[in-house]
Write a protein that holds these residues in place. Structure first.
Motif, PDB file in Angstrom:
ATOM      1  N   ASP A   1       0.832  -1.199   0.000  1.00  0.00           N
ATOM      2  CA  ASP A   1       0.000   0.000   0.000  1.00  0.00           C
ATOM      3  C   ASP A   1       0.870   1.254   0.000  1.00  0.00           C
ATOM      4  OD1 ASP A   1      -2.393   1.590   0.358  1.00  0.00           O
ATOM      5  OD2 ASP A   1      -1.729   1.861   2.431  1.00  0.00           O
ATOM      6  N   THR A   2       0.829   2.004  -1.084  1.00  0.00           N
ATOM      7  CA  THR A   2       1.637   3.208  -1.254  1.00  0.00           C
ATOM      8  C   THR A   2       0.794   4.259  -1.966  1.00  0.00           C
ATOM      9  OG1 THR A   2       3.592   1.793  -1.521  1.00  0.00           O
ATOM     10  CG2 THR A   2       3.836   4.086  -2.158  1.00  0.00           C
ATOM     11  N   TYR A   3       1.055   5.498  -1.660  1.00  0.00           N
ATOM     12  CA  TYR A   3       0.300   6.598  -2.259  1.00  0.00           C
ATOM     13  C   TYR A   3       0.361   6.529  -3.798  1.00  0.00           C
ATOM     14  CZ  TYR A   3      -1.041  11.341  -3.515  1.00  0.00           C
ATOM     15  OH  TYR A   3      -1.658  12.427  -4.077  1.00  0.00           O
ATOM     16  N   GLY A   4      -0.799   6.562  -4.443  1.00  0.00           N
ATOM     17  CA  GLY A   4      -0.873   6.680  -5.890  1.00  0.00           C
ATOM     18  C   GLY A   4      -0.875   5.388  -6.677  1.00  0.00           C
ATOM     19  N   VAL A   5      -0.794   4.222  -5.994  1.00  0.00           N
ATOM     20  CA  VAL A   5      -0.728   2.963  -6.744  1.00  0.00           C
ATOM     21  C   VAL A   5      -2.001   2.747  -7.568  1.00  0.00           C
ATOM     22  CG1 VAL A   5      -0.629   0.446  -6.554  1.00  0.00           C
ATOM     23  CG2 VAL A   5       0.867   1.864  -5.140  1.00  0.00           C
ATOM     24  N   ILE A   6      -3.144   2.953  -6.932  1.00  0.00           N
ATOM     25  CA  ILE A   6      -4.412   2.709  -7.635  1.00  0.00           C
ATOM     26  C   ILE A   6      -4.507   3.604  -8.876  1.00  0.00           C
ATOM     27  CG2 ILE A   6      -6.928   2.856  -7.442  1.00  0.00           C
ATOM     28  CD1 ILE A   6      -6.611   2.192  -4.471  1.00  0.00           C
ATOM     29  N   ALA A   7      -4.117   4.846  -8.756  1.00  0.00           N
ATOM     30  CA  ALA A   7      -4.177   5.770  -9.897  1.00  0.00           C
ATOM     31  C   ALA A   7      -3.234   5.317 -11.017  1.00  0.00           C
ATOM     32  CB  ALA A   7      -3.819   7.178  -9.434  1.00  0.00           C
ATOM     33  N   ARG A   8      -2.033   4.836 -10.646  1.00  0.00           N
ATOM     34  CA  ARG A   8      -1.099   4.393 -11.687  1.00  0.00           C
ATOM     35  C   ARG A   8      -1.631   3.162 -12.418  1.00  0.00           C
ATOM     36  NH1 ARG A   8       2.659   6.015  -7.810  1.00  0.00           N
ATOM     37  NH2 ARG A   8       3.209   3.941  -7.104  1.00  0.00           N
ATOM     38  N   VAL A   9      -2.211   2.226 -11.670  1.00  0.00           N
ATOM     39  CA  VAL A   9      -2.784   1.038 -12.302  1.00  0.00           C
ATOM     40  C   VAL A   9      -3.942   1.439 -13.213  1.00  0.00           C
ATOM     41  CG1 VAL A   9      -4.056  -1.103 -11.875  1.00  0.00           C
ATOM     42  CG2 VAL A   9      -2.063  -0.540 -10.463  1.00  0.00           C
ATOM     43  N   ALA A  10      -4.820   2.313 -12.722  1.00  0.00           N
ATOM     44  CA  ALA A  10      -5.956   2.758 -13.536  1.00  0.00           C
ATOM     45  C   ALA A  10      -5.471   3.465 -14.804  1.00  0.00           C
ATOM     46  CB  ALA A  10      -6.849   3.682 -12.708  1.00  0.00           C
TER      47      ALA A  10
ATOM     48  N   LEU B   1     -13.964  -1.970  -9.167  1.00  0.00           N
ATOM     49  CA  LEU B   1     -12.644  -2.047  -8.524  1.00  0.00           C
ATOM     50  C   LEU B   1     -12.858  -2.103  -7.013  1.00  0.00           C
ATOM     51  CD1 LEU B   1      -9.467   0.019  -9.371  1.00  0.00           C
ATOM     52  CD2 LEU B   1     -10.185  -0.289  -7.006  1.00  0.00           C
ATOM     53  N   THR B   2     -12.246  -3.089  -6.379  1.00  0.00           N
ATOM     54  CA  THR B   2     -12.279  -3.148  -4.918  1.00  0.00           C
ATOM     55  C   THR B   2     -10.850  -3.234  -4.405  1.00  0.00           C
ATOM     56  OG1 THR B   2     -12.417  -5.565  -4.807  1.00  0.00           O
ATOM     57  CG2 THR B   2     -14.494  -4.345  -4.889  1.00  0.00           C
ATOM     58  N   CYS B   3     -10.620  -2.647  -3.252  1.00  0.00           N
ATOM     59  CA  CYS B   3      -9.281  -2.643  -2.672  1.00  0.00           C
ATOM     60  C   CYS B   3      -9.409  -2.830  -1.168  1.00  0.00           C
ATOM     61  CB  CYS B   3      -8.590  -1.323  -3.002  1.00  0.00           C
ATOM     62  SG  CYS B   3      -6.933  -1.197  -2.336  1.00  0.00           S
ATOM     63  N   ASN B   4      -8.564  -3.692  -0.624  1.00  0.00           N
ATOM     64  CA  ASN B   4      -8.565  -3.930   0.816  1.00  0.00           C
ATOM     65  C   ASN B   4      -7.127  -4.063   1.267  1.00  0.00           C
ATOM     66  OD1 ASN B   4      -8.986  -5.767   3.373  1.00  0.00           O
ATOM     67  ND2 ASN B   4     -10.987  -4.908   2.865  1.00  0.00           N
ATOM     68  N   ARG B   5      -6.796  -3.538   2.444  1.00  0.00           N
ATOM     69  CA  ARG B   5      -5.403  -3.588   2.894  1.00  0.00           C
ATOM     70  C   ARG B   5      -5.324  -4.035   4.349  1.00  0.00           C
ATOM     71  NH1 ARG B   5      -4.191   2.978   3.200  1.00  0.00           N
ATOM     72  NH2 ARG B   5      -5.610   3.416   4.911  1.00  0.00           N
ATOM     73  N   GLU B   6      -4.160  -4.624   4.703  1.00  0.00           N
ATOM     74  CA  GLU B   6      -3.958  -5.046   6.087  1.00  0.00           C
ATOM     75  C   GLU B   6      -3.950  -3.836   7.006  1.00  0.00           C
ATOM     76  OE1 GLU B   6      -0.159  -6.922   5.658  1.00  0.00           O
ATOM     77  OE2 GLU B   6      -1.021  -8.930   5.477  1.00  0.00           O
ATOM     78  N   LYS B   7      -3.182  -2.814   6.598  1.00  0.00           N
ATOM     79  CA  LYS B   7      -3.043  -1.571   7.348  1.00  0.00           C
ATOM     80  C   LYS B   7      -2.406  -0.554   6.411  1.00  0.00           C
ATOM     81  CE  LYS B   7       1.520  -2.852   9.049  1.00  0.00           C
ATOM     82  NZ  LYS B   7       2.396  -3.059  10.212  1.00  0.00           N
ATOM     83  N   ARG B   8      -2.371   0.685   6.802  1.00  0.00           N
ATOM     84  CA  ARG B   8      -1.731   1.710   5.987  1.00  0.00           C
ATOM     85  C   ARG B   8      -0.251   1.355   5.792  1.00  0.00           C
ATOM     86  NH1 ARG B   8      -1.876   8.253   7.123  1.00  0.00           N
ATOM     87  NH2 ARG B   8      -0.802   8.849   5.203  1.00  0.00           N
ATOM     88  N   GLY B   9       0.170   1.260   4.547  1.00  0.00           N
ATOM     89  CA  GLY B   9       1.554   0.901   4.248  1.00  0.00           C
ATOM     90  C   GLY B   9       1.821  -0.586   4.231  1.00  0.00           C
ATOM     91  N   GLY B  10       0.801  -1.400   4.542  1.00  0.00           N
ATOM     92  CA  GLY B  10       0.971  -2.851   4.561  1.00  0.00           C
ATOM     93  C   GLY B  10       0.580  -3.483   3.238  1.00  0.00           C
ATOM     94  N   LEU B  11       0.410  -4.801   3.252  1.00  0.00           N
ATOM     95  CA  LEU B  11      -0.017  -5.490   2.039  1.00  0.00           C
ATOM     96  C   LEU B  11      -1.453  -5.119   1.708  1.00  0.00           C
ATOM     97  CD1 LEU B  11       1.307  -9.169   2.123  1.00  0.00           C
ATOM     98  CD2 LEU B  11       1.838  -7.388   0.445  1.00  0.00           C
ATOM     99  N   ALA B  12      -1.757  -5.052   0.434  1.00  0.00           N
ATOM    100  CA  ALA B  12      -3.118  -4.757  -0.023  1.00  0.00           C
ATOM    101  C   ALA B  12      -3.455  -5.654  -1.198  1.00  0.00           C
ATOM    102  CB  ALA B  12      -3.223  -3.290  -0.438  1.00  0.00           C
ATOM    103  N   LEU B  13      -4.738  -5.849  -1.408  1.00  0.00           N
ATOM    104  CA  LEU B  13      -5.195  -6.648  -2.551  1.00  0.00           C
ATOM    105  C   LEU B  13      -6.238  -5.848  -3.310  1.00  0.00           C
ATOM    106  CD1 LEU B  13      -4.725  -9.647  -3.611  1.00  0.00           C
ATOM    107  CD2 LEU B  13      -7.016 -10.063  -2.762  1.00  0.00           C
ATOM    108  N   MET B  14      -6.052  -5.741  -4.625  1.00  0.00           N
ATOM    109  CA  MET B  14      -6.974  -5.007  -5.484  1.00  0.00           C
ATOM    110  C   MET B  14      -7.557  -5.969  -6.509  1.00  0.00           C
ATOM    111  SD  MET B  14      -6.226  -1.572  -7.847  1.00  0.00           S
ATOM    112  CE  MET B  14      -4.590  -1.517  -7.192  1.00  0.00           C
ATOM    113  N   SER B  15      -8.873  -5.971  -6.678  1.00  0.00           N
ATOM    114  CA  SER B  15      -9.504  -6.743  -7.750  1.00  0.00           C
ATOM    115  C   SER B  15     -10.176  -5.766  -8.702  1.00  0.00           C
ATOM    116  CB  SER B  15     -10.512  -7.753  -7.195  1.00  0.00           C
ATOM    117  OG  SER B  15     -11.565  -7.116  -6.516  1.00  0.00           O
TER     118      SER B  15
END
Length: 220
Positions: free
Chosen positions: A152-161, A174-188
């Motif tokens: 999880d990092t600032y701007g990842v979703i925008a870059r992928v989109a 688009l759905t996104c869920n993360r363990e915590k801020r800065g942790g692992l996240a999963l985007m579908s």
């Protein structure tokens, strides 16, 4: 109501929800793993556990894990086919809480990779994937889907989109869920059309990405 809702899918087996939907859960779970599974431990919830064996649910889930479609004539021989393919399968009853009664929890292994998928068969051969590796997701296998595990990092979703837009493909959901801020996240990301190989490589090349799966359409 669609034609599919009225007549159900083309399939082998007695029940669109217990057989066709179960087979598609197996198919999408195999795609999430990213290769042929060698071991599967499958928890069956509620109706799947109580009435599934009589409807062929166990066979259908295994058939999907082998890559067979719901209308594949090999579906009734799925256990024999699994043994021949070196796939070990174990079933158990489980309680997954407030989810659809036709839900399965698949813990899969295959050549150094593991994946855990919780998915429901919602009727008429339709499915809904609700968890992957413990992350909440929401996709239905009715369109090409990109599944991304990343830091999880600032701007990842925008870059992928942006990469998807440059490939002239629309995002349906688009759905996104993360363990915590800065942790692992999963985007579908459900897409209107498959991404090009170049676009997938570009997404996979982002420094935050640790895992990417391109899931095919398995419904409809």
């Amino acid at each position: 109501m669609s034609l599919l809702d009225m007549i159900g899918p083309v399939m082998i087996g007695p029940s669109s929800s217990h057989t066709a939907g179960a087979c598609r859960i197996g198919l999408i779970s195999r795609a999430v793993l990213g290769r042929a599974p060698t071991r599967a431990r499958i928890g069956l919830h509620a109706s799947f556990a109580k009435t599934g064996r009589g409807h062929g649910t166990h066979l259908a889930l295994v058939a999907g894990l082998l890559g067979f479609a719901p209308d594949d004539a090999r579906l009734p021989r799925a256990f024999e086919e699994a043994r021949a393919a070196g796939l070990e399968v174990e079933f158990y009853e489980t309680n997954l809480g407030e989810v659809h009664p036709n839900t399965a929890d698949l813990d899969l292994e295959g050549e150094g990779v593991r994946a855990r998928v919780v998915a429901s068969s919602t009727g008429g051969g339709l499915i809904e994937v609700i968890r992957v590796d413990g992350f909440q997701v929401a996709f239905d296998g009715a369109s090409p889907t990109l599944l991304l595990k990343y830091r999880d990092t600032y701007g990842v979703i925008a870059r992928v989109a942006g990469i998807i837009a440059e490939d002239h493909v629309n995002i349906a959901t688009l759905t996104c869920n993360r363990e915590k801020r800065g942790g692992l996240a999963l985007m579908s990301i459900q897409l209107d059309a498959p991404l090009s190989d170049h676009a997938v490589r570009t997404v996979a090349g982002l420094s935050e990405m640790s895992w990417i799966r391109r899931l095919p359409k398995v419904v409809g």
